[in-house]
Enzyme design. Structure first.
Site, mmCIF file in Angstrom:
data_model
loop_
_atom_site.group_PDB
_atom_site.id
_atom_site.type_symbol
_atom_site.label_atom_id
_atom_site.label_comp_id
_atom_site.label_asym_id
_atom_site.label_seq_id
_atom_site.Cartn_x
_atom_site.Cartn_y
_atom_site.Cartn_z
ATOM 1 C CE LYS A 22 3.021 9.348 10.158
ATOM 2 N NZ LYS A 22 2.422 9.126 8.944
ATOM 3 C CD GLU A 49 2.161 5.171 -6.107
ATOM 4 O OE1 GLU A 49 2.752 4.480 -6.104
ATOM 5 O OE2 GLU A 49 1.829 6.323 -5.298
ATOM 6 N NE ARG A 108 7.509 3.986 -7.545
ATOM 7 C CZ ARG A 108 7.674 3.776 -6.403
ATOM 8 N NH1 ARG A 108 6.762 3.298 -5.843
ATOM 9 N NH2 ARG A 108 8.897 4.108 -5.548
HETATM 10 C C1 LIG Z 1 5.281 6.431 -4.604
HETATM 11 C C2 LIG Z 1 4.723 7.030 -3.655
HETATM 12 N N1 LIG Z 1 3.490 7.099 -3.339
HETATM 13 C C3 LIG Z 1 2.969 8.327 -2.542
HETATM 14 C C4 LIG Z 1 3.916 8.756 -1.642
HETATM 15 C C5 LIG Z 1 3.307 9.765 -0.520
HETATM 16 N N2 LIG Z 1 3.478 9.159 0.762
HETATM 17 C C6 LIG Z 1 4.685 9.821 1.496
HETATM 18 S S1 LIG Z 1 4.768 9.395 3.001
HETATM 19 C C7 LIG Z 1 3.494 8.069 2.768
HETATM 20 C C8 LIG Z 1 2.951 7.373 3.932
HETATM 21 C C9 LIG Z 1 4.211 6.251 4.212
HETATM 22 O O1 LIG Z 1 3.623 5.483 5.261
HETATM 23 P P1 LIG Z 1 4.610 4.784 6.236
HETATM 24 O O2 LIG Z 1 5.560 4.116 5.244
HETATM 25 O O3 LIG Z 1 3.883 3.772 6.980
HETATM 26 O O4 LIG Z 1 5.426 5.614 6.775
HETATM 27 P P2 LIG Z 1 4.958 6.765 8.140
HETATM 28 O O5 LIG Z 1 4.630 8.182 7.617
HETATM 29 O O6 LIG Z 1 3.793 6.093 8.760
HETATM 30 O O7 LIG Z 1 6.013 6.533 9.021
HETATM 31 C C10 LIG Z 1 2.658 8.416 1.401
HETATM 32 C C11 LIG Z 1 1.745 7.665 1.013
HETATM 33 C C12 LIG Z 1 5.239 8.682 -1.893
HETATM 34 N N3 LIG Z 1 6.007 9.221 -1.136
HETATM 35 N N4 LIG Z 1 5.651 7.840 -2.686
#
Ligand SMILES: Cc1ncc(C[n+]2csc(CCOP(=O)(O)OP(=O)(O)O)c2C)c(N)n1
Length: 641
Positions: A288, A378, A406
């Site tokens: 990242k 969730e 969700r």
């Molecule tokens: C249902 C849901 N819960 C929480 C989020 C908030 N959220 C956005 S990005 C993220 C992290 C995603 O991590 P990853 O898939 O590993 O992507 P990265 O940012 O590390 O590239 C979260 C928890 C969301 N978008 N959707």
């Protein structure tokens, strides 16, 4: 300020242009794309680290695949800035996330290259599989379907549901696991450990490489050769590998791990995978914030969405205020939870992957054994909380309003039907702002208000939030207790007021009036205060009541309201249909009152992205809109059509 792209990027307005480049130029293009993202986000803000981490992957995917005929789905979509820039949105990229500008997430209406609208996590596998099955049905056998999903998003249950189905589907789907060990905060759970294991296991990887080479040599030779490879591969695996591969056991052919920053290798691998039919997964290791030292070496959570910053020094811009500012609601939640938990050892905290966003990280730091980050899950968070509640603990389950959608069945089936006293804190309730329609928390008042055994409340300020939290943890027979509050700051710089219990189902009269009363629910009531003050200067006295509870309604107060006022405005930062205004109409009908009621709230439609105030203005629930509605009702101005 328009950001100038580098020499190669300047020529690229679509993946067609990208394909005209020599493969040897892709390293430079990746570099230019990365800088274009850095330059733009440093000036205009937005998500950051995730897009930098997939620059090479984005270039390779659009170089190898025939998008948009081949369908590319970005999970969550906050990492798709490079994709947007390469697919015709370079010129408009400076409007990213701004009112009337392009969306911060892939969106079908915005571009044909955005195969699926996203924002909430873990949907990409199911969506790609649906598309793959449809292609098969339509005999479009050459069509590819690619889901790019992060290791964080992979913790969401729906991703497993999708993989479980994909494994028996015989569909042409490629899942790319973008593994950077991070969600917004560090990724959690056993799967994370497993991914680290298969990434670092030397024996496993040497073996995979050998099989891969063999496969590469034979894959051009038709089905029977591939069957032999498959047999050899499985044979070697079962005899030599100490651990079986999780994805393979779901019938997904597993490839990798590969270096997600080696664009040339990615092009080779993706070209190879294009020729292998059926469901498969490519494990890419990325970093990242890659290529921007402060983000790569600094705190990845901070650089997930840092706001604007000085790209030379890496200093994140912070507003400087002369006067002390009101805190963010999330921080009042975080600190108050710890304060309450110190006095009540039954309290525990639960967050689905939002420790920083919800400020649950304050409790996680101070009381690590009593606060749980359960991953982007969730549904699990709610049922897990229900389980905790059955054992006499007091779970404070903090979920953003829009992500709570969700877990609706879990709220009904696991909490309400069993009448368990779980506390739900719904952050980002109401218009969320620049994240747009996927993130607005528009529906929670309506979707919780109809549930039995559910208390629905909203504080108008920080002291009220603290008192509601205090009240929610007091012993009671059953009943879930929900407290909704918006993104951003409250109104009380001196917020740490002593805690007081509130009688459930009571509101607050804030001022008397002559003809018209405004009944507000939650923080948006502060706009009503402003409007009442403005009108008072014109000698127009409007009453203002803070409902505080949408369920049970503050009935005693409402009897007073209907006895005294024949003109009423209801005000909420939530959908008009089924919301608090509807509850007031029901109360009026049930009690045979008659009054002229104007309901202000979020209309029945998709509200796009922009600053909260811009959107409140657009839908007429900002101070100007409320004042106009009041003036019209009082016939001080003509009614607008
Ligand atoms: C249902 C849901 N819960 C929480 C989020 C908030 N959220 C956005 S990005 C993220 C992290 C995603 O991590 P990853 O898939 O590993 O992507 P990265 O940012 O590390 O590239 C979260 C928890 C969301 N978008 N959707």
């Amino acid at each position: 300020m328009l950001i100038t792209p580098g020499k190669l990027l300047a020529q690229i307005n679509s993946p067609e242009d990208l394909k005209k480049l020599d493969q040897a130029q892709l390293v430079q293009l990746s570099d230019e794309l990365r800088h274009f993202i850095i330059d733009n986000v440093s000036v205009y803000g937005g998500h950051f680290g995730a897009s930098l981490g997939v620059v090479e992957l984005t270039v390779a995917l659009h170089y190898v695949f025939n998008t948009p005929y081949d369908q590319l789905i970005w999970d969550v979509g906050h990492q798709a800035y490079g994709h947007k820039i390469l697919t015709g949105r370079k010129e408009s990229f400076h409007t990213n996330r701004m009112y009337k500008g392009i969306s911060g997430f892939p969106k079908r209406l915005e571009s044909g290259y955005d195969a699926f609208g996203v924002g909430h996590s873990s949907t990409s596998v199911s969506a790609a599989l649906g598309m793959a099955v449809a292609s098969k049905y339509k005999h479009e056998n050459d069509r590819q379907h690619i889901a790019v999903i992060g290791d964080g998003a992979l913790t969401g249950g729906i991703a497993f549901e999708g993989m479980n189905h994909a494994g028996v589907s015989d569909s042409n789907i490629l899942i790319i696991l973008n593994d950077n060990c991070m969600a917004i905060d560090p990724n959690v759970g056993a799967l994370k450990d497993y991914l680290t294991d298969i990434t670092t296991s030397r024996t496993y990887n040497k073996l995979k490489d050998e099989v891969w080479n063999l496969l590469g040599k034979l894959s051009g030779f038709g089905k029977s050769a591939q069957e032999i490879v498959s047999k050899v591969e499985n044979g070697i695996k079962s005899t030599l590998l100490s651990q079986s591969n999780f994805f393979e056991s779901l019938n997904l052919r597993y490839f990798g791990p590969v270096d997600g920053h080696d664009v040339n290798h990615l092009v080779t691998v993706l070209n190879d995978l294009k020729n292998i039919k059926g469901p498969k997964i490519l494990h890419c290791i990325t970093t990242k914030g890659k290529g921007y030292t402060p983000a790569e070496e600094g705190n990845a959570t901070t650089w997930h969405a840092p706001g604007t910053f000085d790209k030379i020094t890496g200093e994140i811009h912070k507003k400087v205020y002369e006067k002390p500012q009101a805190p963010k609601y999330q921080d009042v939640f975080g600190h108050t939870l710890v304060e309450l938990a110190k006095a009540n050892d039954k309290i525990v905290g639960i967050t689905p992957a939002m420790p920083s966003g919800s400020s649950m990280n304050i409790m996680m730091k101070e009381m690590p054994e009593r606060a749980f980050d359960v991953g982007i899950a969730e549904q699990h968070a709610v049922t897990f909380s229900a389980g905790l509640a059955t054992q006499g603990l007091v779970p404070f389950c903090n979920i953003y309003s829009s992500f709570m959608q969700r877990a609706y069945d879990q709220v009904i089936h696991d909490v309400c039907i069993q009448n368990l006293p779980v506390v739900f804190c719904l952050d980002r309730a109401g218009i969320a702002g620049a994240d747009g329609p996927t993130h607005h928390g528009n529906y929670d008042i309506a979707y919780f208000r109809c549930l039995p055994n559910m208390i629905v409340s909203a504080p108008m300020n920080e002291a009220e939030l603290r008192n509601l939290m205090y009240t929610a943890q007091l012993p009671r027979e059953g009943q879930a207790f929900s407290i909704r509050y918006p993104r951003g700051q409250g109104v009380m710089p001196e917020w740490r007021q002593p805690l007081e219990a509130i009688t459930i189902g009571t509101g607050r009269k804030l001022r008397d009036g002559d003809e018209l009363a405004i009944l507000s629910f939650g923080h948006i009531g502060n706009y009503a205060t402003e409007v009442c003050n403005r009108l008072a200067k014109q000698n127009v006295n409007v009453a203002h009541y803070d409902l505080r509870f949408a369920k049970p309604l503050p009935e005693e107060m409402l009897h007073e309201v209907f006895a005294r006022y024949k003109k009423i405005i209801t005000l909420e930062d939530g959908c008009i249909q089924g919301g608090v205004g509807s509850a007031i109409l029901e109360f009026m009908a049930d009690n045979n009152y008659q009054a002229e009621i104007k309901r202000l709230g979020i209309p029945d439609g998709i509200i796009e992205h922009g600053e909260q105030l811009e959107l409140h203005h657009e839908i007429g629930i900002d101070p100007d809109g409320i004042e106009r509605a009041a003036a019209e009702m009082l016939e001080l101005v003509p009614k607008t059509a």
